[in-house]
Design an enzyme around this catalytic site. Structure first.
Site, PDB file in Angstrom:
ATOM      1  N   LYS A 136      91.382  45.463  74.270  1.00 22.69           N
ATOM      2  CA  LYS A 136      91.854  44.004  74.386  1.00 22.69           C
ATOM      3  C   LYS A 136      93.681  44.723  73.689  1.00 22.69           C
ATOM      4  O   LYS A 136      94.524  43.617  73.758  1.00 22.69           O
ATOM      5  CB  LYS A 136      91.623  42.978  73.511  1.00 22.69           C
ATOM      6  CG  LYS A 136      90.065  43.125  74.590  1.00 22.69           C
ATOM      7  CD  LYS A 136      89.212  41.647  73.485  1.00 22.69           C
ATOM      8  CE  LYS A 136      87.522  41.775  73.796  1.00 22.69           C
ATOM      9  NZ  LYS A 136      86.725  42.192  74.838  1.00 22.69           N
ATOM     10  N   HIS A 185      79.236  49.179  80.562  1.00 23.74           N
ATOM     11  CA  HIS A 185      80.022  49.149  79.186  1.00 23.74           C
ATOM     12  C   HIS A 185      79.756  50.875  78.410  1.00 23.74           C
ATOM     13  O   HIS A 185      79.139  50.938  77.463  1.00 23.74           O
ATOM     14  CB  HIS A 185      79.832  48.078  78.508  1.00 23.74           C
ATOM     15  CG  HIS A 185      80.677  47.377  77.601  1.00 23.74           C
ATOM     16  ND1 HIS A 185      81.577  47.171  77.374  1.00 23.74           N
ATOM     17  CD2 HIS A 185      80.995  47.546  75.699  1.00 23.74           C
ATOM     18  CE1 HIS A 185      82.566  47.056  76.612  1.00 23.74           C
ATOM     19  NE2 HIS A 185      82.316  46.585  75.557  1.00 23.74           N
ATOM     20  N   SER A 196      87.024  47.750  75.789  1.00 24.82           N
ATOM     21  CA  SER A 196      86.533  46.629  74.959  1.00 24.82           C
ATOM     22  C   SER A 196      87.090  46.187  73.889  1.00 24.82           C
ATOM     23  O   SER A 196      88.638  45.648  74.216  1.00 24.82           O
ATOM     24  CB  SER A 196      84.651  47.308  73.975  1.00 24.82           C
ATOM     25  OG  SER A 196      84.237  46.931  74.442  1.00 24.82           O
ATOM     26  N   TRP A 228      79.248  41.122  81.275  1.00 27.95           N
ATOM     27  CA  TRP A 228      79.728  40.585  80.257  1.00 27.95           C
ATOM     28  C   TRP A 228      81.302  40.554  80.106  1.00 27.95           C
ATOM     29  O   TRP A 228      82.053  39.733  79.471  1.00 27.95           O
ATOM     30  CB  TRP A 228      79.599  41.263  79.280  1.00 27.95           C
ATOM     31  CG  TRP A 228      80.092  40.343  77.691  1.00 27.95           C
ATOM     32  CD1 TRP A 228      80.105  40.233  77.156  1.00 27.95           C
ATOM     33  CD2 TRP A 228      79.504  38.501  77.260  1.00 27.95           C
ATOM     34  NE1 TRP A 228      80.204  39.906  75.221  1.00 27.95           N
ATOM     35  CE2 TRP A 228      79.588  39.062  75.962  1.00 27.95           C
ATOM     36  CE3 TRP A 228      78.012  38.107  78.126  1.00 27.95           C
ATOM     37  CZ2 TRP A 228      79.563  37.392  75.379  1.00 27.95           C
ATOM     38  CZ3 TRP A 228      78.499  36.796  76.906  1.00 27.95           C
ATOM     39  CH2 TRP A 228      78.949  36.708  76.107  1.00 27.95           C
TER      40      TRP A 228
HETATM   41  C1  GTR Z   1      81.511  42.073  72.569  1.00 30.83           C
HETATM   42  C2  GTR Z   1      82.481  41.178  72.439  1.00 30.83           C
HETATM   43  C3  GTR Z   1      83.382  42.316  73.621  1.00 30.83           C
HETATM   44  C4  GTR Z   1      83.820  42.922  73.468  1.00 30.83           C
HETATM   45  C5  GTR Z   1      83.017  43.785  73.165  1.00 30.83           C
HETATM   46  C6  GTR Z   1      83.373  45.608  72.112  1.00 30.83           C
HETATM   47  O1  GTR Z   1      80.299  41.740  71.821  1.00 30.83           O
HETATM   48  O2  GTR Z   1      81.765  40.198  73.059  1.00 30.83           O
HETATM   49  O3  GTR Z   1      84.024  40.983  74.080  1.00 30.83           O
HETATM   50  O4  GTR Z   1      84.906  42.783  72.790  1.00 30.83           O
HETATM   51  O5  GTR Z   1      82.380  42.906  71.931  1.00 30.83           O
HETATM   52  O6  GTR Z   1      83.953  45.388  71.602  1.00 30.83           O
HETATM   53  O7  GTR Z   1      82.211  46.372  72.685  1.00 30.83           O
END
Ligand code: GTR
Length: 361
Positions: free
Chosen positions: A200, A324, A196, A289
């Site tokens: 990045k 996720h 996540s 997402w």
């Molecule tokens: C979310 C964010 C995502 C992702 C995520 C995470 O809230 O919008 O871009 O990075 O967190 O890191 O779990």
């Protein structure tokens, strides 16, 4: 999903004057320009310090992981070696931690807890060392730290427009400075991963450091392997992310909210910077997402660069059902890809399946 596809994205194989990049030498020059271009999004990485050293804090045989060798170090880096953070390493026990060189998988997601034992055991069983650091020791994952410039690395290097993702990528690089000095690490087989926001950061780390042999962001989505222009239903937009997490990015990025088509890049540019080194994105079909369908489009667009360089198989993408997380299934996919590209073992699965077009195997 909107109708545009990867062929409608800015062409990563055209330079600023519109000239087409047609061979590896031209790509090498163009790549340097792209490195500057991604600073619009992340800022320039903090400076590379003269040295990164490590002091061993402890070493013991980890009984519950088959006597893997567990070593913790405190790394010292920054301008005068005054910036310190923890690096946690597990090395396979079978061959003795200081005797043979192992490929290593590095993650910065220790802030979410070190990886579960079943994952660590799988990494070690395959002959890899596992190195983990806590990226929030580099800069905190807290709103406003970017502006205040008084926490973690911001206090050391207050100048510049880098946000947390660039700072975390810098953290990966400092771990690599040190890991590559260790006799039990194979410096030619360094893998970086993260989940996540950590994915990045791992992607930015891999894009900006040619010492990394395999870059493997997991569910990294917007600002990672995702796409700003091509968004599947329910996916995070530029506005969403910059509103909630401005401190992850350069301040310049916010000016593109609502005019994404004016951005001189999209995320396939960041992926392409990894070429010709190996790149795998691991994705989840219900993690809307993180934009799984748009991520396939950046994969196709970045693959053009790998094709030009004659090693298309070195960019992979792999989807699973579910949401996720970076679980054992994702790690197994990563290790299969690493076994293939770093160790020359024939792959037991495909890394080019389009789950939106073909029936899944
Ligand atoms: C979310 C964010 C995502 C992702 C995520 C995470 O809230 O919008 O871009 O990075 O967190 O890191 O779990």
């Amino acid at each position: 999903m909107n109708q545009i596809t990867h062929t409608d994205l800015p062409n990563v194989l055209r330079d600023a004057d519109g000239r087409r990049i047609t061979n590896a030498a031209e790509w090498g020059r163009h790549r340097r320009q792209l490195l500057s271009l991604i600073e619009i999004e992340y800022g320039a990485l903090p400076p590379t310090p003269p040295a990164t050293t490590g002091v061993e804090l402890h070493r013991h045989a980890m009984g519950r992981l088959g006597n893997a060798c567990h070593i913790q170090y405190r790394l010292a880096t920054g301008p005068n070696g005054t910036f310190t953070f923890l690096l946690d390493v597990l090395a396979p026990a079978s061959e003795g931690a200081t005797e043979s060189a192992h490929p290593v998988v590095l993650t910065g997601d220790g802030c979410w807890g070190f990886v579960a034992d079943d994952i660590a055991a799988e990494v070690l069983r395959r002959g890899y060392a596992l190195a983990q650091f806590i990226r929030t020791e580099i800069v905190p994952d807290v709103y406003h730290t970017h502006d205040q410039r008084n926490a973690g690395l911001y206090a050391v290097y207050p100048d510049g427009d880098y946000g947390a993702l660039a700072a975390w990528a810098w953290g990966y690089h400092r771990c690599i400075d040190f890991l590559t000095t260790l006799p039990y690490v194979d410096a030619t087989r360094i893998v970086v991963t993260g989940h996540s926001r950590g994915g990045k950061a791992a992607l930015v780390a891999g894009a900006t450091d040619e010492r990394i042999a395999l870059t493997a962001p997991n569910n990294s989505g917007c600002g990672g392997a995702g796409c700003f222009r091509i968004q599947g239903a329910g996916s995070e937009t530029l506005k969403d992310i910059v509103t909630r997490f401005p401190y992850w990015f350069s301040r310049r990025l916010a000016s593109y909210i609502g005019r994404e088509n004016d951005l001189p890049l999209d995320q396939h540019f960041v992926k392409a910077l990894v070429a010709p080194r190996a790149l795998l994105s691991t994705e989840a079909l219900s993690d809307l997402w993180a934009n799984p369908s748009g991520t396939f489009q950046t994969h196709l667009a970045a693959r053009e660069v790998y094709r030009l360089l004659g090693n298309e198989a070195r960019i992979g993408i792999w989807y699973r059902e579910g949401g996720h997380e970076q679980g054992l299934a994702d790690w197994r996919a990563l290790l299969d890809f690493a076994d293939w590209h770093l160790l020359g073992k024939a792959p037991a699965r495909r890394f080019d399946i389009d789950p939106f077009a073909e029936p899944r195997a």
